[in-house]
Design an enzyme around this catalytic site. Structure first.
Site, PDB file in Angstrom:
ATOM      1  N   HIS A   1       0.531  -0.828  -0.293  1.00  0.00           N
ATOM      2  CA  HIS A   1      -0.392  -0.187   0.277  1.00  0.00           C
ATOM      3  C   HIS A   1       0.740   1.269   0.337  1.00  0.00           C
ATOM      4  O   HIS A   1       0.001   1.901  -0.173  1.00  0.00           O
ATOM      5  CB  HIS A   1      -0.777   0.253   1.470  1.00  0.00           C
ATOM      6  CG  HIS A   1      -1.578  -0.848   1.436  1.00  0.00           C
ATOM      7  ND1 HIS A   1      -2.494  -1.850   0.241  1.00  0.00           N
ATOM      8  CD2 HIS A   1      -2.103  -1.962   2.340  1.00  0.00           C
ATOM      9  CE1 HIS A   1      -3.221  -2.869   0.525  1.00  0.00           C
ATOM     10  NE2 HIS A   1      -3.078  -3.641   1.964  1.00  0.00           N
TER      11      HIS A   1
ATOM     12  N   HIS B   1       5.885   6.709   6.413  1.00  0.00           N
ATOM     13  CA  HIS B   1       5.351   6.489   5.126  1.00  0.00           C
ATOM     14  C   HIS B   1       5.191   7.497   4.329  1.00  0.00           C
ATOM     15  O   HIS B   1       4.702   8.530   4.443  1.00  0.00           O
ATOM     16  CB  HIS B   1       4.629   4.899   5.272  1.00  0.00           C
ATOM     17  CG  HIS B   1       3.090   5.479   5.534  1.00  0.00           C
ATOM     18  ND1 HIS B   1       2.913   5.905   6.721  1.00  0.00           N
ATOM     19  CD2 HIS B   1       2.141   6.303   4.983  1.00  0.00           C
ATOM     20  CE1 HIS B   1       1.074   6.454   7.223  1.00  0.00           C
ATOM     21  NE2 HIS B   1       1.551   6.564   6.100  1.00  0.00           N
TER      22      HIS B   1
ATOM     23  N   HIS C   1       2.081   9.195   0.987  1.00  0.00           N
ATOM     24  CA  HIS C   1       1.268   9.036  -0.150  1.00  0.00           C
ATOM     25  C   HIS C   1       0.999   9.956  -1.161  1.00  0.00           C
ATOM     26  O   HIS C   1       1.377  11.374  -0.908  1.00  0.00           O
ATOM     27  CB  HIS C   1      -0.175   9.469   0.056  1.00  0.00           C
ATOM     28  CG  HIS C   1      -1.044   8.317   1.766  1.00  0.00           C
ATOM     29  ND1 HIS C   1      -1.608   7.022   1.526  1.00  0.00           N
ATOM     30  CD2 HIS C   1      -0.427   8.395   2.980  1.00  0.00           C
ATOM     31  CE1 HIS C   1      -1.284   7.143   2.870  1.00  0.00           C
ATOM     32  NE2 HIS C   1      -0.494   7.920   3.580  1.00  0.00           N
TER      33      HIS C   1
ATOM     34  N   GLU D   1      -3.325  12.860   0.821  1.00  0.00           N
ATOM     35  CA  GLU D   1      -4.685  12.847   0.953  1.00  0.00           C
ATOM     36  C   GLU D   1      -5.214  13.852   2.136  1.00  0.00           C
ATOM     37  O   GLU D   1      -5.917  14.521   1.616  1.00  0.00           O
ATOM     38  CB  GLU D   1      -4.049  12.335   2.622  1.00  0.00           C
ATOM     39  CG  GLU D   1      -3.494  10.452   1.931  1.00  0.00           C
ATOM     40  CD  GLU D   1      -3.963   9.141   2.656  1.00  0.00           C
ATOM     41  OE1 GLU D   1      -3.511   9.360   3.706  1.00  0.00           O
ATOM     42  OE2 GLU D   1      -4.137   8.687   2.236  1.00  0.00           O
TER      43      GLU D   1
ATOM     44  N   HIS E   1       4.354  10.768   6.545  1.00  0.00           N
ATOM     45  CA  HIS E   1       3.140  10.581   7.222  1.00  0.00           C
ATOM     46  C   HIS E   1       4.459  10.096   8.658  1.00  0.00           C
ATOM     47  O   HIS E   1       5.086   9.030   8.523  1.00  0.00           O
ATOM     48  CB  HIS E   1       2.159  10.244   7.558  1.00  0.00           C
ATOM     49  CG  HIS E   1       1.247   9.861   6.915  1.00  0.00           C
ATOM     50  ND1 HIS E   1      -0.178   9.567   6.107  1.00  0.00           N
ATOM     51  CD2 HIS E   1       0.415  11.495   6.792  1.00  0.00           C
ATOM     52  CE1 HIS E   1      -0.938  10.396   5.550  1.00  0.00           C
ATOM     53  NE2 HIS E   1      -1.133  11.553   5.890  1.00  0.00           N
TER      54      HIS E   1
ATOM     55  N   THR F   1      -5.912   6.719   7.960  1.00  0.00           N
ATOM     56  CA  THR F   1      -6.293   7.064   6.619  1.00  0.00           C
ATOM     57  C   THR F   1      -6.521   6.010   5.902  1.00  0.00           C
ATOM     58  O   THR F   1      -6.643   6.108   4.251  1.00  0.00           O
ATOM     59  CB  THR F   1      -5.396   7.806   5.855  1.00  0.00           C
ATOM     60  OG1 THR F   1      -4.669   7.252   5.225  1.00  0.00           O
ATOM     61  CG2 THR F   1      -5.429   9.203   6.648  1.00  0.00           C
ATOM     62  N   THR F   2      -6.295   4.424   6.246  1.00  0.00           N
ATOM     63  CA  THR F   2      -5.942   3.200   5.296  1.00  0.00           C
ATOM     64  C   THR F   2      -7.274   2.424   6.723  1.00  0.00           C
ATOM     65  O   THR F   2      -6.766   2.152   7.368  1.00  0.00           O
ATOM     66  CB  THR F   2      -5.154   2.565   5.576  1.00  0.00           C
ATOM     67  OG1 THR F   2      -4.636   2.388   6.535  1.00  0.00           O
ATOM     68  CG2 THR F   2      -3.908   3.421   4.593  1.00  0.00           C
TER      69      THR F   2
HETATM   70  N1  LIG Z   1      -2.002   6.731   6.773  1.00  0.00           N
HETATM   71  S1  LIG Z   1      -1.556   6.529   8.337  1.00  0.00           S
HETATM   72  O1  LIG Z   1      -0.365   7.411   9.005  1.00  0.00           O
HETATM   73  O2  LIG Z   1      -3.118   7.301   8.623  1.00  0.00           O
HETATM   74  C1  LIG Z   1      -2.042   5.300   8.884  1.00  0.00           C
HETATM   75  C2  LIG Z   1      -2.548   4.062   8.809  1.00  0.00           C
HETATM   76  C3  LIG Z   1      -3.095   3.103   9.300  1.00  0.00           C
HETATM   77  C4  LIG Z   1      -1.032   2.123   9.899  1.00  0.00           C
HETATM   78  N2  LIG Z   1      -1.769   1.369  10.496  1.00  0.00           N
HETATM   79  C5  LIG Z   1      -2.830   0.402  10.177  1.00  0.00           C
HETATM   80  C6  LIG Z   1      -2.514  -0.935  10.751  1.00  0.00           C
HETATM   81  C7  LIG Z   1      -2.685  -1.986  10.691  1.00  0.00           C
HETATM   82  C8  LIG Z   1      -2.972  -2.681  12.529  1.00  0.00           C
HETATM   83  C9  LIG Z   1      -3.758  -1.490  12.613  1.00  0.00           C
HETATM   84  O3  LIG Z   1      -3.469  -0.219  12.331  1.00  0.00           O
HETATM   85  C10 LIG Z   1      -0.657   3.272  10.348  1.00  0.00           C
HETATM   86  N3  LIG Z   1       0.309   2.880  11.034  1.00  0.00           N
HETATM   87  O4  LIG Z   1       0.018   1.730  11.574  1.00  0.00           O
HETATM   88  O5  LIG Z   1       1.268   3.604  11.486  1.00  0.00           O
HETATM   89  C11 LIG Z   1      -0.749   4.918   9.744  1.00  0.00           C
HETATM   90 ZN   LIG Z   2      -0.594   7.369   5.911  1.00  0.00          ZN
END
Ligand SMILES: NS(=O)(=O)c1ccc(NCc2ccco2)c([N+](=O)[O-])c1
Ligand SMILES: [Zn+2]
Length: 270
Positions: A69, A97, A99, A109, A122, A204-205
């Protein structure tokens, strides 16, 4: 037979795209989702914020992975901490990471007055004062703080080359590369770290946990168009191939903006 539920596939287009995430990930239909558009005429100045304290050491060992992703630089240093600003607690850097889009006109985003940038960084931190692990914090209110910087095409960014130089090792999904040269992710942030917007939102995922305090810098970071093209060199998965047999590249991995539902975006500046 293992009784764990099979992980549900999700993506950014088609039946598994953002409009259907809520079917398997109910929080995606919640009231404080991210990303959002920042309407700068509706933000509220908050003079009570203390200075942001971003203390990263550069001797941390980290590993870079293509998780299908995005690329993810996971950090395991207890010396990389964030506090101050709108935060009541101390947070530790977990990973960073980005986007990005399929061209330089889209990819971020969050948007600002409807403007979408070429990419968005992020830096994800978890609350070490309130929780014992990142896995616990990621589901809880005030568990996560994400430092966010917009990226646009412009002059080359030397700091980003320390990350991009490892991309050939992670072109395929689940590719992992160990990064242990001296690299301080703070170099990826804009110079001005006093002007930012902040609001309460979500991952956001999927699973879209409503656990995130976003801190979004006003100053935009420049990277070259060639560096942005390197983001797009990553492949989405080893198996899936286009009918022409060529690789499917990882692009447009941004979620559409979500309803504000009455939330107010605070500004650290007037
Ligand atoms: N785009 S973001 O920074 O909001 C973001 C999105 C998903 C996850 N994790 C997805 C996840 C798997 C199990 C629980 O959580 C993360 N993270 O973990 O830093 C960051
Ligand atoms: Zn992110």
């Amino acid at each position: 037979k293992s009784h764990e539920s099979k992980p549900v596939a999700w993506g950014y287009e088609g039946d598994i795209g953002p409009c259907n995430w809520h079917k398997y990930f109910p929080k995606a239909g919640g009231k404080r989702q991210s990303p959002i558009d920042i309407d700068t005429s509706a933000t509220q100045y908050d003079g009570s914020f203390k200075p942001l304290r971003i203390h990263y050491d550069s001797h941390m060992c980290s590993s870079l992975t293509n998780n299908g992703h995005t690329f993810c630089m996971s950090v395991n240093s207890d010396q990389c901490n964030l506090s101050g600003g709108p935060l009541e607690d101390k947070y530790r850097l977990l990973q960073f990471h980005c986007h990005w889009g399929s061209d330089d006109t889209k990819g971020s985003e969050h948007t600002v007055d409807g403007h979408q940038y070429a990419a968005e960084l992020h830096l994800v931190h978890w609350n070490t004062d309130k929780f014992k692990s990142a896995d616990e914090a990621i589901e809880k209110n005030q568990g996560i703080a994400v430092l966010t910087a917009f990226i646009k095409a412009g002059k080359e960014h030397r700091g980003w080359n320390h990350v991009l130089s490892h991309f050939k090792d992670i072109k395929k999904v689940q590719g992992t590369s160990t990064v242990n040269e001296d690299f301080n992710p703070k170099c990826l942030l804009p110079e001005n770290q006093t002007d930012y917007w902040t609001y309460e939102g979500s991952l956001t995922t999927p699973p879209c946990h409503e656990s995130v305090r976003f801190i979004i810098f006003k100053e935009v970071v420049e990277v070259s168009s060639e560096q942005l093209a390197q983001f797009r060199s990553l492949c989405v998965c080893s198996s899936r191939k286009r009918d022409t047999g060529e690789d499917e590249h990882l692009v447009d991995n941004f979620r559409p903006i979500q309803p504000l539902n009455g939330r107010v975006v605070k500004a650290s500046f007037q």
